[in-house]
Structures are given as structure tokens and as C-alpha cells.
Write a protein that holds these residues in place. Structure first.
Motif, short mmCIF file in Angstrom:
data_model
loop_
_atom_site.label_atom_id
_atom_site.label_comp_id
_atom_site.label_asym_id
_atom_site.label_seq_id
_atom_site.Cartn_x
_atom_site.Cartn_y
_atom_site.Cartn_z
N GLY A 114 0.49 -1.14 0.10
CA GLY A 114 0.03 0.01 0.14
C GLY A 114 0.67 1.59 0.31
N SER A 115 2.32 0.90 0.30
CA SER A 115 2.32 2.29 0.61
C SER A 115 3.52 3.08 -0.78
CB SER A 115 4.46 1.66 0.93
OG SER A 115 5.14 0.48 0.36
N ALA A 116 3.64 4.00 -1.72
CA ALA A 116 4.32 4.46 -2.39
C ALA A 116 5.72 5.52 -2.19
CB ALA A 116 3.00 5.05 -3.20
N VAL A 117 6.72 5.12 -2.89
CA VAL A 117 8.27 5.04 -2.62
C VAL A 117 8.61 6.27 -3.80
CG1 VAL A 117 10.20 5.19 -1.57
CG2 VAL A 117 8.11 3.92 -0.61
N ARG A 193 4.42 13.72 -9.65
CA ARG A 193 4.20 12.30 -9.31
C ARG A 193 3.25 11.99 -7.66
NH1 ARG A 193 4.10 9.14 -13.40
NH2 ARG A 193 3.65 7.71 -11.55
N LYS A 194 3.77 13.26 -7.20
CA LYS A 194 2.62 13.84 -5.81
C LYS A 194 1.65 13.14 -5.89
CE LYS A 194 5.90 14.46 -1.73
NZ LYS A 194 6.51 15.67 -0.92
N ALA A 195 1.10 13.96 -7.19
CA ALA A 195 -0.36 14.93 -7.96
C ALA A 195 -0.52 13.37 -7.83
CB ALA A 195 0.10 16.02 -8.37
N GLU A 196 -0.61 12.59 -8.73
CA GLU A 196 -0.42 11.39 -9.22
C GLU A 196 -0.62 10.40 -8.12
OE1 GLU A 196 1.83 10.99 -12.94
OE2 GLU A 196 1.02 12.31 -13.77
N LEU A 200 2.38 9.75 -1.29
CA LEU A 200 4.31 9.32 -1.91
C LEU A 200 4.86 9.82 -1.29
CD1 LEU A 200 5.88 8.09 -4.89
CD2 LEU A 200 5.74 10.51 -5.06
N SER A 201 5.74 8.91 -0.37
CA SER A 201 6.87 9.18 1.13
C SER A 201 8.05 9.45 -1.09
CB SER A 201 7.32 7.97 1.07
OG SER A 201 6.56 7.89 2.04
N PRO A 217 9.48 19.17 -0.04
CA PRO A 217 9.46 18.63 1.47
C PRO A 217 8.78 17.60 1.95
CG PRO A 217 7.60 20.50 -0.10
CD PRO A 217 9.02 19.76 -1.36
N ASP A 218 8.64 17.12 2.94
CA ASP A 218 8.82 15.78 3.81
C ASP A 218 10.01 14.89 3.31
OD1 ASP A 218 6.93 16.85 5.39
OD2 ASP A 218 5.97 17.24 3.88
N ALA A 219 11.03 15.35 2.40
CA ALA A 219 12.20 14.64 1.82
C ALA A 219 12.75 14.05 3.28
CB ALA A 219 12.87 14.65 1.26
N LEU A 220 12.61 12.21 3.27
CA LEU A 220 14.19 11.77 4.10
C LEU A 220 15.23 11.92 3.46
CD1 LEU A 220 11.38 8.55 4.71
CD2 LEU A 220 11.96 10.34 6.03
N TYR A 221 16.33 11.96 4.13
CA TYR A 221 17.56 12.02 3.91
C TYR A 221 18.17 10.70 4.41
CZ TYR A 221 22.62 13.63 3.32
OH TYR A 221 23.90 13.58 2.98
N ILE A 222 18.43 9.65 3.26
CA ILE A 222 19.25 8.56 3.70
C ILE A 222 20.33 8.61 3.06
CG2 ILE A 222 19.47 6.05 4.25
CD1 ILE A 222 16.07 6.51 4.39
N PRO A 223 21.69 8.61 3.57
CA PRO A 223 22.91 9.39 3.18
C PRO A 223 23.45 7.58 2.39
CG PRO A 223 23.05 9.90 5.21
CD PRO A 223 21.85 10.16 4.42
N ASP A 224 23.41 6.41 3.47
CA ASP A 224 23.60 5.45 3.13
C ASP A 224 22.50 4.50 2.37
OD1 ASP A 224 22.02 4.57 5.41
OD2 ASP A 224 23.47 3.49 6.81
#
Length: 241
Positions: A114-117, A193-196, A200-201, A217-224
Motif C-alpha cells: 500500500g505504500s508509494a515511494v 508524481r505526488k499529484a498523481e 507518496l514518500s 517537502p518532507d523528504a527523507l535524507y538517507i545517505p547510506d
């Protein structure tokens, strides 16, 4: 503190090789032959038992890397079981580094049903990949920040210098107009993509991720993220493929 029983993880990009062993991280240029390794990595390679590698480079770089630790077991992540990640096309048509990034999202629990990434890897190229759960539905590729500038330098007489901190605002100089257009282009793709895809994460990783993440907005910064994926591939995919 890590020990030599842990696998050495290596991400061979277009410009740099990034490596990780436990809590230790580093990088070195991959465009120069022969490869010039940092002292710390040379010491690790003397005793390392396993290396897990993903590469976007041609075979000659991989072959040279293999000679650096001839007694180690090298495991190259290049095939991915559909029981873990699926798509509607031949997975070999997509760069293996992108699949490893998706595995990183799986490892971090971002791809539940159910997630969208949206995964953004901002390196020499910017790759943008869309997942519904663990199903890849497609993506985009555009020039990375450095390449965005260099392409104009080669074709014009602008004499541009890359600003360290591009923004999403309109540029008040030629340099910032070019820099900010790069940020704005990525942000526009994400907004589309967020509009569609409500809910969306967005995950941002890669060498230029710190330039992008503040403007999404609300982006997850995951360097590794790539290393999360390599570790997951080593534990869960290596024996399947």
C-alpha cells in the motif's frame, strides 16, 4: 567497531567508488586508472574475506578492483529475485545500482503493501525511481549537478562556476539561474508524481542529496541507502540468484 568478518560493501559509481565496512565509510576516484586507494582501505583489503559490490562502470574497473584483494570472495550484485522486487519488464534493462537502492528501501521498511515511494539518487546522474510497495513502476534519469553545468560549459562561452548551495528560487545571476534550474527540475518531477500518487514518500540519497533534500517537502535524507541495499542483498538475495 567493525571486524574483518563483516563484508566490505562497495558502490562503483561513474565518478567515485564508495565503500563501507561496519561504521567506517570512504570514497576514492574511479575515473583514474590505476585506482589510487586510501591507506585505510588498503589496510582493510589485506585481510578482508568478502566483498559485496555493485557497479555502473565497465568491466575494466571491476577487474582492477578484483586484483586488489585476490584472496577475498567477491559477490557482484547484478541479479535480483522477483520474490523480493518485481516489475513489468526485464530487470536487466535497469542499472543494478538502482535495484540495490530499492533494496535499501526494502531493508528500511519503506516498501510495505500500500505504500508509494520515490527514490532519488543524486550523483553523476540523477535517477528517480517509483515504487508501489515492492513493485517498480518506472523512473527517470537526468544529468547530475556537475554534469548539468559541464554540458553548458562545453557548448557555450558562459564561464560558469557552480554555486555550492543551489535553491528552488529564480536565479538572480547566470550561475544561480543554471544551478536553481537543476533543483527546480527535480522538484517539479517529484511534484508531478505526488499529484498523481497521494501519500507518496520521497527518499533522497547520493553525493548531491544534501543540495536537493532541503527543497523537497518532507523528504527523507538517507545517505547510506546503497549500503543498506547491499547489506540486504548479501543477506537475502545472494543465495537465491
Amino acid at each position: 567497531m567493525s571486524d574483518q568478518s563483516e563484508p566490505l560493501l562497495m558502490d562503483v559509481g561513474n565518478t567515485y567508488v564508495h565503500w563501507a565496512l561496519g561504521e567506517r565509510f570512504g570514497q576514492f576516484l574511479s575515473r583514474h586508472m590505476p585506482l589510487e586507494l586510501p591507506v585505510e582501505l588498503n589496510e582493510i583489503l589485506e585481510n578482508i574475506k568478502d566483498v559485496v559490490l555493485v557497479s555502473v562502470r565497465r568491466a575494466n574497473v571491476q577487474e582492477e578492483l578484483l586484483t586488489l584483494a585476490p584472496t577475498a570472495q567477491w559477490h557482484i550484485a547484478h541479479t535480483f529475485p522477483r520474490s523480493i522486487l518485481s516489475s513489468d519488464y526485464d530487470t536487466e534493462r535497469l542499472g543494478s545500482d538502482r535495484w540495490v537502492g530499492m533494496l535499501g528501501a526494502v531493508a528500511l521498511g519503506l516498501t510495505e503493501t500500500g505504500s508509494a515511494v520515490c527514490l532519488i539518487d543524486a550523483g553523476t546522474a540523477v535517477t528517480i525511481d517509483m515504487l508501489r510497495g515492492r513493485h517498480h513502476i518506472g523512473g527517470w534519469i537526468m544529468p547530475g549537478y556537475r554534469v548539468w553545468f559541464d554540458s553548458l560549459l562545453k557548448e557555450t562561452d558562459m564561464g560558469l562556476d557552480r554555486p555550492d548551495s543551489p535553491a528552488r528560487a529564480l536565479g538572480a545571476s547566470t550561475n544561480h539561474a543554471v544551478a536553481n534550474a537543476w533543483v527546480s527540475a527535480v522538484c517539479a518531477m517529484v511534484a508531478l508524481r505526488k499529484a498523481e500518487m497521494p501519500g507518496l514518500s520521497v527518499v533522497v540519497t547520493g553525493g548531491d542529496a544534501s543540495r536537493l533534500a532541503p527543497w523537497i517537502p518532507d523528504a527523507l535524507y538517507i545517505p547510506d541507502l546503497i549500503f543498506q541495499g547491499l547489506g540486504f542483498w548479501n543477506q537475502h538475495c545472494k543465495a537465491i540468484v
